[in-house]
Design an enzyme around this catalytic site. Structure first.
Site, short mmCIF file in Angstrom:
data_model
loop_
_atom_site.label_atom_id
_atom_site.label_comp_id
_atom_site.label_asym_id
_atom_site.label_seq_id
_atom_site.Cartn_x
_atom_site.Cartn_y
_atom_site.Cartn_z
N HIS A 1 -15.71 -63.14 37.39
CA HIS A 1 -16.54 -62.32 36.51
C HIS A 1 -16.22 -60.82 36.62
CE1 HIS A 1 -19.85 -62.96 33.71
NE2 HIS A 1 -20.35 -61.81 34.07
N ASP B 1 -28.77 -60.41 37.72
CA ASP B 1 -29.34 -60.96 36.49
C ASP B 1 -28.68 -62.29 36.11
OD1 ASP B 1 -31.14 -58.91 36.11
OD2 ASP B 1 -29.77 -57.71 34.90
N GLU C 1 -37.23 -53.90 35.13
CA GLU C 1 -35.98 -53.52 34.46
C GLU C 1 -36.35 -52.86 33.13
OE1 GLU C 1 -32.59 -55.99 34.07
OE2 GLU C 1 -32.59 -56.66 36.17
#
Length: 513
Positions: free
Chosen positions: A79, A143, A259
């Protein structure tokens, strides 16, 4: 230059004594040459699928003893954005997604002690599933859960819980690490302490994390997930900062997750108001847009157990009363804790089904001093970005005192700082503002604006191409960073895709180090 013959000889050496699988299969090599960013390509010679720290140590030790310029890079779920886990003329250690009958050790939960030992390539989603069997869970998250433990701990690992528990690197008790010399070392606050803190947030420069001991807490059953809108940036940030100032309060007097994100185009409202949410007061969202064309969404969540469900309404109402959001914009839903934590994966599935996941991702993640966040809003959200964007723009504050200054991570020199994450995707749609070139130019424009405005940002998941840029990034941490590199990876074998150091071997002695 490494010749093909020498490279093959080296591969033969590596095959000796490895319990995992060393692959030169073109499909394996192709996968290891790419990452989520799709912005760069590596050229690995082989891919190792290890089953133990000893497998990795044998490969690194062979590279350390070679004169052929071999490098080793650990790759989790792939990623990375800018080739950080890639290598050229070297071996990629594929830590996640195992082949063959043998597999690395599964997570071992120590329920009474409240920690879990996990393989460095374990994905956080699988850590969660393993710990939930004991009614426990890690305290701090990212997340997106389909990331490897070693990958996030090499950066920091942040999400909406960081204001309360700190980043993931602040919730680790112990590590097993394979250094750039091929040594397997256990490190913690009490053992090999300098290595322990260097590796946490160390961008893979000092060792490959093969085991992490992670702190756990009792897991809730449910989450109340709330989104509210603001048209005034000052009110938005004031409320965010108020909420994270409650970190020391009892659990019933604070949210567990804080957030937020920026909405710079009305077209993104559908991304904001997902089907999971139902408004308490239905409203036509388009009527809320101010003349600036920018809205701000505060995203908050409160954990609870079914046994305490009768008090959740009262606790949430008490906290919301003190906030200054647009009163008609409250969206709320209740869902299982595991579904809340895995919420981004659901969005991923939708994007994959539309062919919108495997596209270039020129992401830009910045830590911004709280004293400069209003200036950043004016120059970037209301300026450079215009009314076009190609993905979510996250913004939320964190408490610096929740970060251990001994780690390798660099953050702004203020007690509060914000993450601003421009998580854009480049699409081949014919629309100029969605093109990779346009988004890359806009990222450079944002960084140039910060520099000219005196906004001393620090990049999260940083990417630079010269050592001077890296020295500027680390600032007064650079000398220590360099010392640790010389001690634990003196030949600069590890994580060369970060482009911090150039591998040093006798045959490459004419290259700068």
């Amino acid at each position: 230059m490494v010749t093909v013959g020498l490279a093959i000889d080296f591969m033969e050496i590596l095959r000796l004594g490895i319990d995992g699988q060393l692959s030169v299969d073109p499909s394996d090599v192709e996968t290891a040459s790419l990452d989520f960013g799709l912005l760069t390509r590596g050229q690995p010679l082989a891919v190792l699928h290890p089953v133990s720290a000893q497998d990795i140590a044998r490969v690194v030790k062979a590279a350390y003893g070679s004169n052929q310029g071999m490098t080793v890079s650990a790759r989790g779920h792939g990623h990375s954005i800018n080739g950080q886990a890639q290598t050229t003329n070297g071996v990629v250690i594929q830590m996640s997604g195992w082949k063959g009958g043998n597999k690395p050790p599964r997570p071992h939960v120590w329920a009474e002690e409240r920690y879990v030992d996990v393989w460095g390539g374990e994905l956080w989603i699988d850590v969660l599933k393993s710990t939930l069997e004991y009614g426990l869970a890690p305290k701090s998250w990212t997340d997106y859960l389909y990331l490897s433990v070693g990958g996030t701990l090499s950066n920091a690992g942040i999400s909406g819980q960081a204001f309360n528990h700190g980043p993931q690197i602040s919730n680790v008790y112990e590590l097993d690490v394979v250094t750039g010399k091929g040594e397997v070392l256990t490190c913690s606050e009490d053992e090999n302490t300098e290595l322990f803190h260097a590796v946490l947030g160390g961008l893979g420069q000092f060792g490959i994390i093969t085991r992490a001991r992670i702190s756990l807490e009792p897991a809730p059953n449910m989450v109340r997930w709330i989104r509210v809108l603001y048209s005034n940036f000052s009110a938005f940030t004031s409320d965010q900062e108020h909420l994270i100032s409650l970190h020391a309060e009892p659990s019933n007097q604070k949210f567990d997750y804080v957030e937020g994100f920026v909405i710079v185009a009305e077209g993104l409202i559908n991304n904001w108001r997902s089907s999971l949410f139902s408004p308490q007061n239905p409203v036509k969202i388009s009527t809320l847009f101010p003349t600036s064309g920018v809205l701000y969404c505060l995203e908050i969540a409160k954990n609870y157990h079914e046994s305490t469900a009768q008090t959740i309404d009262q606790e949430v109402e008490f906290l919301l009363k003190k906030l200054n959001f647009i009163s008609t914009s409250v969206f709320t839903t209740d869902l299982l804790y595991v579904d809340f934590l895995d919420r981004v994966h659901m969005a991923e599935m939708k994007l994959r089904s539309k062919g919108l996941w495997e596209v270039p991702h020129p992401w830009l993640n910045l830590f911004i001093p709280s004293s400069k966040i209003a200036e950043f809003d004016k120059g970037v959200f209301k300026g450079i970005l215009g009314n076009k964007t190609s993905g979510p723009i996250l913004i939320y504050p964190m408490n610096k005192n929740k970060w251990d200054h001994r780690s390798s991570v660099v953050t702004p020199d203020e007690g509060l700082f914000y993450l601003v994450a421009l998580l854009r995707s480049a699409l081949d749609s014919g629309e100029e503002t969605q093109s990779l070139e346009y988004l890359n130019n806009q990222n450079r424009q944002i960084l140039r604006y910060c520099d000219e405005a005196g906004i001393k940002v620090k990049r999260y998941l940083p990417h630079y191409t010269t050592q001077q840029e890296w020295m500027d990034h680390f600032g007064n941490k650079w000398d220590r960073f360099y010392e640790m590199k010389m001690e634990f990876d003196p030949r600069h074998i590890l994580a060369s895709g970060q482009r911090i150091f150039t591998p040093t071997f006798p045959s490459l002695s004419n290259m700068p180090s």
